[in-house]
Every structure is written in C-alpha cells, then in structure tokens.
Design a protein around this motif. Structure first.
Motif, PDB file in Angstrom:
ATOM      1  N   MET A  30      33.434  38.210  36.360  1.00 48.30           N
ATOM      2  CA  MET A  30      33.521  39.681  36.475  1.00 48.30           C
ATOM      3  C   MET A  30      33.330  40.141  38.009  1.00 48.30           C
ATOM      4  O   MET A  30      33.794  40.973  38.639  1.00 48.30           O
ATOM      5  CB  MET A  30      32.297  40.548  35.908  1.00 48.30           C
ATOM      6  CG  MET A  30      32.349  40.447  34.417  1.00 48.30           C
ATOM      7  SD  MET A  30      34.217  41.224  33.914  1.00 48.30           S
ATOM      8  CE  MET A  30      34.053  42.818  34.644  1.00 48.30           C
ATOM      9  N   ASP A  31      32.714  39.083  38.941  1.00 54.37           N
ATOM     10  CA  ASP A  31      32.763  39.131  40.355  1.00 54.37           C
ATOM     11  C   ASP A  31      33.988  39.371  40.696  1.00 54.37           C
ATOM     12  O   ASP A  31      34.425  40.038  41.580  1.00 54.37           O
ATOM     13  CB  ASP A  31      31.784  38.035  40.751  1.00 54.37           C
ATOM     14  CG  ASP A  31      30.206  38.039  40.869  1.00 54.37           C
ATOM     15  OD1 ASP A  31      29.637  39.011  40.118  1.00 54.37           O
ATOM     16  OD2 ASP A  31      29.543  37.017  41.138  1.00 54.37           O
ATOM     17  N   LEU A  32      34.722  38.354  40.444  1.00 55.61           N
ATOM     18  CA  LEU A  32      36.140  38.266  40.999  1.00 55.61           C
ATOM     19  C   LEU A  32      36.985  39.388  40.613  1.00 55.61           C
ATOM     20  O   LEU A  32      37.776  39.747  41.372  1.00 55.61           O
ATOM     21  CB  LEU A  32      36.896  36.766  40.341  1.00 55.61           C
ATOM     22  CG  LEU A  32      36.300  35.750  41.084  1.00 55.61           C
ATOM     23  CD1 LEU A  32      36.724  34.261  40.243  1.00 55.61           C
ATOM     24  CD2 LEU A  32      36.345  35.887  42.336  1.00 55.61           C
ATOM     25  N   ILE A  33      36.965  39.771  39.288  1.00 58.49           N
ATOM     26  CA  ILE A  33      37.642  40.945  38.707  1.00 58.49           C
ATOM     27  C   ILE A  33      37.467  42.151  39.271  1.00 58.49           C
ATOM     28  O   ILE A  33      38.171  43.040  40.216  1.00 58.49           O
ATOM     29  CB  ILE A  33      37.801  41.198  37.295  1.00 58.49           C
ATOM     30  CG1 ILE A  33      38.331  39.789  36.553  1.00 58.49           C
ATOM     31  CG2 ILE A  33      38.255  42.644  37.052  1.00 58.49           C
ATOM     32  CD1 ILE A  33      38.052  39.753  35.030  1.00 58.49           C
ATOM     33  N   LEU A  34      36.199  42.465  39.428  1.00 53.17           N
ATOM     34  CA  LEU A  34      35.685  44.013  40.039  1.00 53.17           C
ATOM     35  C   LEU A  34      35.546  43.851  41.440  1.00 53.17           C
ATOM     36  O   LEU A  34      35.788  44.851  42.262  1.00 53.17           O
ATOM     37  CB  LEU A  34      34.363  44.469  39.374  1.00 53.17           C
ATOM     38  CG  LEU A  34      34.173  44.649  37.788  1.00 53.17           C
ATOM     39  CD1 LEU A  34      32.906  45.245  37.521  1.00 53.17           C
ATOM     40  CD2 LEU A  34      35.481  45.849  37.558  1.00 53.17           C
ATOM     41  N   GLY A  35      35.071  42.693  42.070  1.00 56.63           N
ATOM     42  CA  GLY A  35      35.166  42.448  43.549  1.00 56.63           C
ATOM     43  C   GLY A  35      36.254  42.780  44.225  1.00 56.63           C
ATOM     44  O   GLY A  35      36.444  43.383  45.186  1.00 56.63           O
ATOM     45  N   ARG A  36      37.399  41.992  43.574  1.00 58.93           N
ATOM     46  CA  ARG A  36      38.724  42.135  44.393  1.00 58.93           C
ATOM     47  C   ARG A  36      39.214  43.602  44.193  1.00 58.93           C
ATOM     48  O   ARG A  36      39.824  44.049  44.943  1.00 58.93           O
ATOM     49  CB  ARG A  36      39.652  41.224  43.717  1.00 58.93           C
ATOM     50  CG  ARG A  36      39.372  39.707  44.146  1.00 58.93           C
ATOM     51  CD  ARG A  36      40.186  38.484  43.508  1.00 58.93           C
ATOM     52  NE  ARG A  36      39.754  37.231  43.727  1.00 58.93           N
ATOM     53  CZ  ARG A  36      40.202  36.219  43.060  1.00 58.93           C
ATOM     54  NH1 ARG A  36      41.227  36.412  42.129  1.00 58.93           N
ATOM     55  NH2 ARG A  36      40.270  34.996  43.559  1.00 58.93           N
ATOM     56  N   PHE A  37      39.067  44.129  42.914  1.00 59.72           N
ATOM     57  CA  PHE A  37      39.594  45.506  42.858  1.00 59.72           C
ATOM     58  C   PHE A  37      38.659  46.570  43.819  1.00 59.72           C
ATOM     59  O   PHE A  37      39.473  47.109  44.651  1.00 59.72           O
ATOM     60  CB  PHE A  37      39.247  46.044  41.507  1.00 59.72           C
ATOM     61  CG  PHE A  37      39.808  47.449  41.177  1.00 59.72           C
ATOM     62  CD1 PHE A  37      40.966  47.790  41.036  1.00 59.72           C
ATOM     63  CD2 PHE A  37      38.862  48.609  41.442  1.00 59.72           C
ATOM     64  CE1 PHE A  37      41.429  49.247  41.057  1.00 59.72           C
ATOM     65  CE2 PHE A  37      38.971  49.691  41.334  1.00 59.72           C
ATOM     66  CZ  PHE A  37      40.473  50.067  41.071  1.00 59.72           C
ATOM     67  N   ALA A  38      37.569  46.229  44.159  1.00 59.89           N
ATOM     68  CA  ALA A  38      36.713  47.145  44.890  1.00 59.89           C
ATOM     69  C   ALA A  38      37.056  46.933  46.307  1.00 59.89           C
ATOM     70  O   ALA A  38      37.210  47.615  46.980  1.00 59.89           O
ATOM     71  CB  ALA A  38      35.403  46.731  44.756  1.00 59.89           C
ATOM     72  N   TYR A  65      34.145  42.371  30.018  1.00 62.72           N
ATOM     73  CA  TYR A  65      35.468  41.441  30.229  1.00 62.72           C
ATOM     74  C   TYR A  65      36.011  41.294  29.017  1.00 62.72           C
ATOM     75  O   TYR A  65      37.537  41.285  28.969  1.00 62.72           O
ATOM     76  CB  TYR A  65      34.601  40.026  30.572  1.00 62.72           C
ATOM     77  CG  TYR A  65      35.496  38.932  30.513  1.00 62.72           C
ATOM     78  CD1 TYR A  65      36.297  38.556  31.876  1.00 62.72           C
ATOM     79  CD2 TYR A  65      36.235  38.089  29.610  1.00 62.72           C
ATOM     80  CE1 TYR A  65      37.124  37.717  31.922  1.00 62.72           C
ATOM     81  CE2 TYR A  65      36.901  36.847  29.718  1.00 62.72           C
ATOM     82  CZ  TYR A  65      37.413  36.758  30.979  1.00 62.72           C
ATOM     83  OH  TYR A  65      38.418  35.899  31.184  1.00 62.72           O
ATOM     84  N   ALA A  66      35.448  41.420  27.725  1.00 61.37           N
ATOM     85  CA  ALA A  66      36.129  41.506  26.603  1.00 61.37           C
ATOM     86  C   ALA A  66      37.211  42.715  26.526  1.00 61.37           C
ATOM     87  O   ALA A  66      38.284  42.551  26.134  1.00 61.37           O
ATOM     88  CB  ALA A  66      35.229  41.625  25.344  1.00 61.37           C
ATOM     89  N   ILE A  86      41.997  49.292  36.897  1.00 61.33           N
ATOM     90  CA  ILE A  86      41.421  47.823  37.037  1.00 61.33           C
ATOM     91  C   ILE A  86      41.929  46.863  36.080  1.00 61.33           C
ATOM     92  O   ILE A  86      42.430  45.810  36.458  1.00 61.33           O
ATOM     93  CB  ILE A  86      39.774  47.946  36.605  1.00 61.33           C
ATOM     94  CG1 ILE A  86      39.199  48.772  37.646  1.00 61.33           C
ATOM     95  CG2 ILE A  86      39.273  46.454  36.545  1.00 61.33           C
ATOM     96  CD1 ILE A  86      37.749  49.008  37.411  1.00 61.33           C
ATOM     97  N   LYS A  87      42.390  47.242  34.824  1.00 61.00           N
ATOM     98  CA  LYS A  87      43.061  46.374  33.892  1.00 61.00           C
ATOM     99  C   LYS A  87      44.547  46.021  34.549  1.00 61.00           C
ATOM    100  O   LYS A  87      44.934  44.922  34.350  1.00 61.00           O
ATOM    101  CB  LYS A  87      42.917  47.177  32.226  1.00 61.00           C
ATOM    102  CG  LYS A  87      43.345  46.149  31.608  1.00 61.00           C
ATOM    103  CD  LYS A  87      43.183  46.809  30.210  1.00 61.00           C
ATOM    104  CE  LYS A  87      43.685  45.850  29.120  1.00 61.00           C
ATOM    105  NZ  LYS A  87      43.155  46.395  27.686  1.00 61.00           N
ATOM    106  N   GLY A  88      45.176  47.135  34.977  1.00 58.45           N
ATOM    107  CA  GLY A  88      46.536  46.699  35.579  1.00 58.45           C
ATOM    108  C   GLY A  88      46.276  45.772  36.760  1.00 58.45           C
ATOM    109  O   GLY A  88      47.016  45.015  37.207  1.00 58.45           O
ATOM    110  N   PHE A  89      45.419  46.165  37.731  1.00 64.70           N
ATOM    111  CA  PHE A  89      45.124  45.288  38.898  1.00 64.70           C
ATOM    112  C   PHE A  89      44.819  43.927  38.517  1.00 64.70           C
ATOM    113  O   PHE A  89      45.369  42.855  39.094  1.00 64.70           O
ATOM    114  CB  PHE A  89      43.951  45.868  39.543  1.00 64.70           C
ATOM    115  CG  PHE A  89      43.372  45.223  41.055  1.00 64.70           C
ATOM    116  CD1 PHE A  89      44.317  45.452  41.848  1.00 64.70           C
ATOM    117  CD2 PHE A  89      42.496  44.132  41.011  1.00 64.70           C
ATOM    118  CE1 PHE A  89      43.942  44.884  43.180  1.00 64.70           C
ATOM    119  CE2 PHE A  89      42.138  43.373  42.194  1.00 64.70           C
ATOM    120  CZ  PHE A  89      43.059  43.990  43.226  1.00 64.70           C
TER     121      PHE A  89
END
Length: 96
Positions: A30-38, A65-66, A86-89
């Motif tokens: 989640m760090d990687l998913i949300l952090g990169r988006f942010a 994450y699910a 975010i999901k598309g990103f």
C-alpha cells in the motif's frame, strides 16, 4: 527512506500530511500504490478530491488492497472518482 520521489516543498500542510501518510501505511504494497499515486497527483488534487483521499486512507490496508486488486469491493461511499483514478493509476503503473 520512504521511497517517495517527490519533495513536499511547496505543498500546503494538508497535502504534506497526506503525502507522508501514503508512504507510511503499514504494508509495503500500500505504501507503493498510494505513495506513487500521491507523488504523481497530490499537488493537483482539488479540495473535494483531497476529502476523498483522506477518507480512503482511513480504510484498513487489507480492505483497500483487496478493493484495488479486484478482490473485494469498497462500500459505495468510498468508491468515488478518486478511487477510480488510483485503481487506474495502479493498473497502468504510471500517470495520474
């Protein structure tokens, strides 16, 4: 090291807090998913999108994450336009 590629210089306090929290979720995924988006989008989010983002980061990592990986939907009130971005990103791996 957080993994962030974006400096918080020039961001208001609200955006700085969100950026920090996105890179310090508790699970590396989640760090990687949300952090990169942010990193990519935080400076350009409108106030209503910041509201949505603040609500989303309160969702437990396992549930978020699910939802992002298609395993379990979020409640309708959490599935706004920002969640879709975010999901598309995440799916594209680039560009907010």
């Amino acid at each position: 090291m957080t993994g962030s590629t974006r400096s918080s210089d020039g961001l208001d306090d609200r955006r700085k807090r969100l950026l920090f929290r996105c890179w310090h979720r508790g699970t590396r995924e989640m760090d990687l998913i949300l952090g990169r988006f942010a990193d990519a989008a935080i400076a350009d989010l409108r106030d209503d999108e910041l509201d949505q983002f603040e609500r989303l980061i309160e969702v437990p990592d396992v549930d978020l994450y699910a939802a992002l990986s298609g395993g379990k939907p979020l409640p309708d009130e959490e599935q706004g336009s920002l969640f879709a971005r975010i999901k598309g990103f995440r799916a594209l791996g680039d560009g907010a």
